[in-house]
Write an enzyme that holds these catalytic residues in place. Sequence first.
Site, PDB file in Angstrom:
ATOM      1  N   GLN A 181     -43.331 -93.479  -1.597  1.00 20.27           N
ATOM      2  CA  GLN A 181     -42.320 -92.418  -1.713  1.00 20.27           C
ATOM      3  C   GLN A 181     -42.445 -91.699  -3.048  1.00 20.27           C
ATOM      4  O   GLN A 181     -42.276 -90.483  -3.144  1.00 20.27           O
ATOM      5  CB  GLN A 181     -40.896 -92.974  -1.571  1.00 20.27           C
ATOM      6  N   GLU A 184     -44.862 -88.583  -3.304  1.00 17.02           N
ATOM      7  CA  GLU A 184     -44.336 -87.312  -2.807  1.00 17.02           C
ATOM      8  C   GLU A 184     -43.266 -86.765  -3.751  1.00 17.02           C
ATOM      9  O   GLU A 184     -43.180 -85.552  -3.986  1.00 17.02           O
ATOM     10  CB  GLU A 184     -43.801 -87.470  -1.381  1.00 17.02           C
ATOM     11  N   GLU A 185     -42.446 -87.648  -4.297  1.00 13.75           N
ATOM     12  CA  GLU A 185     -41.406 -87.229  -5.246  1.00 13.75           C
ATOM     13  C   GLU A 185     -42.029 -86.562  -6.468  1.00 13.75           C
ATOM     14  O   GLU A 185     -41.574 -85.505  -6.932  1.00 13.75           O
ATOM     15  CB  GLU A 185     -40.582 -88.438  -5.687  1.00 13.75           C
ATOM     16  N   ARG A 186     -43.086 -87.170  -6.995  1.00 15.37           N
ATOM     17  CA  ARG A 186     -43.710 -86.654  -8.212  1.00 15.37           C
ATOM     18  C   ARG A 186     -44.405 -85.315  -7.964  1.00 15.37           C
ATOM     19  O   ARG A 186     -44.349 -84.409  -8.807  1.00 15.37           O
ATOM     20  CB  ARG A 186     -44.681 -87.699  -8.772  1.00 15.37           C
ATOM     21  N   ALA A 189     -41.771 -82.641  -7.726  1.00 17.59           N
ATOM     22  CA  ALA A 189     -41.265 -82.293  -9.058  1.00 17.59           C
ATOM     23  C   ALA A 189     -42.204 -81.320  -9.765  1.00 17.59           C
ATOM     24  O   ALA A 189     -41.754 -80.354 -10.399  1.00 17.59           O
ATOM     25  CB  ALA A 189     -41.079 -83.560  -9.889  1.00 17.59           C
TER      26      ALA A 189
END
Length: 326
Positions: A181, A184-186, A189
């Site tokens: 997860q 994808e978050e990074r 951002a």
Amino acid sequence: YGGMGLDFSYNIAVAEELGNIHCGGIPMAIGVQAGMATPALTRFGSDELKKQFLVPTIAGDVVACLGVSEAGAGSDVANIKTTAVRKGDEYVINGGKMWTTSGCQADWMCLLANTSEGPLHRNKSLLCLPMNLPGIHVAKKIDKLGMRSSDTAQIFFEDVRVPSKNLIGEEGKGFTYQMLQFQEERLWAVATVLTPLETIIQETIDYTRQRKVFDQSVLHNQAVHFRLAELATEVELLRSLLYRTVALYVEGNNVTKFASMAKLKAGRLAREVTDSCLQFWGGMGFTSEVLVSRFYRDLRLLSIGGGTDETMLSIICKYMETLPSK
């Protein structure tokens, strides 16, 4: 489940476009919903769980949040203390979460908790946790330096009972799911910061062109226009790294090293661009009346949230095989 069935590159296109919103908090809140609290559920959740939690989340009917960080465990995810003990066909949850984006208004949480006493990387599980259950206490809305339009909560759990069917995927695989997860978050951002950085540079060009000091525009000074050229070049290099990483990810490659590099560079460049540009605005840059000061505060989070710069460096070193052995 109500989505468009497109690949991850479309998420990045949306994230870039959201950068046109003149604050960091709204793109971040949408990012939690689209790319932080839901990828593991999408990839590993049961059909029943997806219908209950993913469908209304995609539709925008409910708000999701991610419960990973704690008061004593931020980037050090393996060290979380919250427990979910299996009792019959339920898990009983005790502990607390910190820095929870959208936590004050969330309808459900993707919760990472310890479900056994085993090794730290194999004793964690992800659970879909409805936020209206007895024993869930939203302690406070945290007052932050930036991202002020996005609520951030401290939350405590006291004997919270959740059905065991709310487990995402397999028990004990939560740490691995969360690391996936995080990629994808990074990348999300990084994508959300590109347009704001371009906007800040352009607004600074416009302001320094008309602002006169010693009978000439501030922009006329070589130190100013050369610096803005350097910053614009750095933004384009970051964009190229992001696009390369996303292309590799869509093809099914492990992009942990490149995603960490992009996140590291984005955080540092955001600080560099906002600080340099704010300086060129002079006294106006130190007010709340201009966009550069808002982004100076909002984008500072990029080097902290979703894994600190130092954590990104450790990950990069691990893949370079330069990290000292314990």
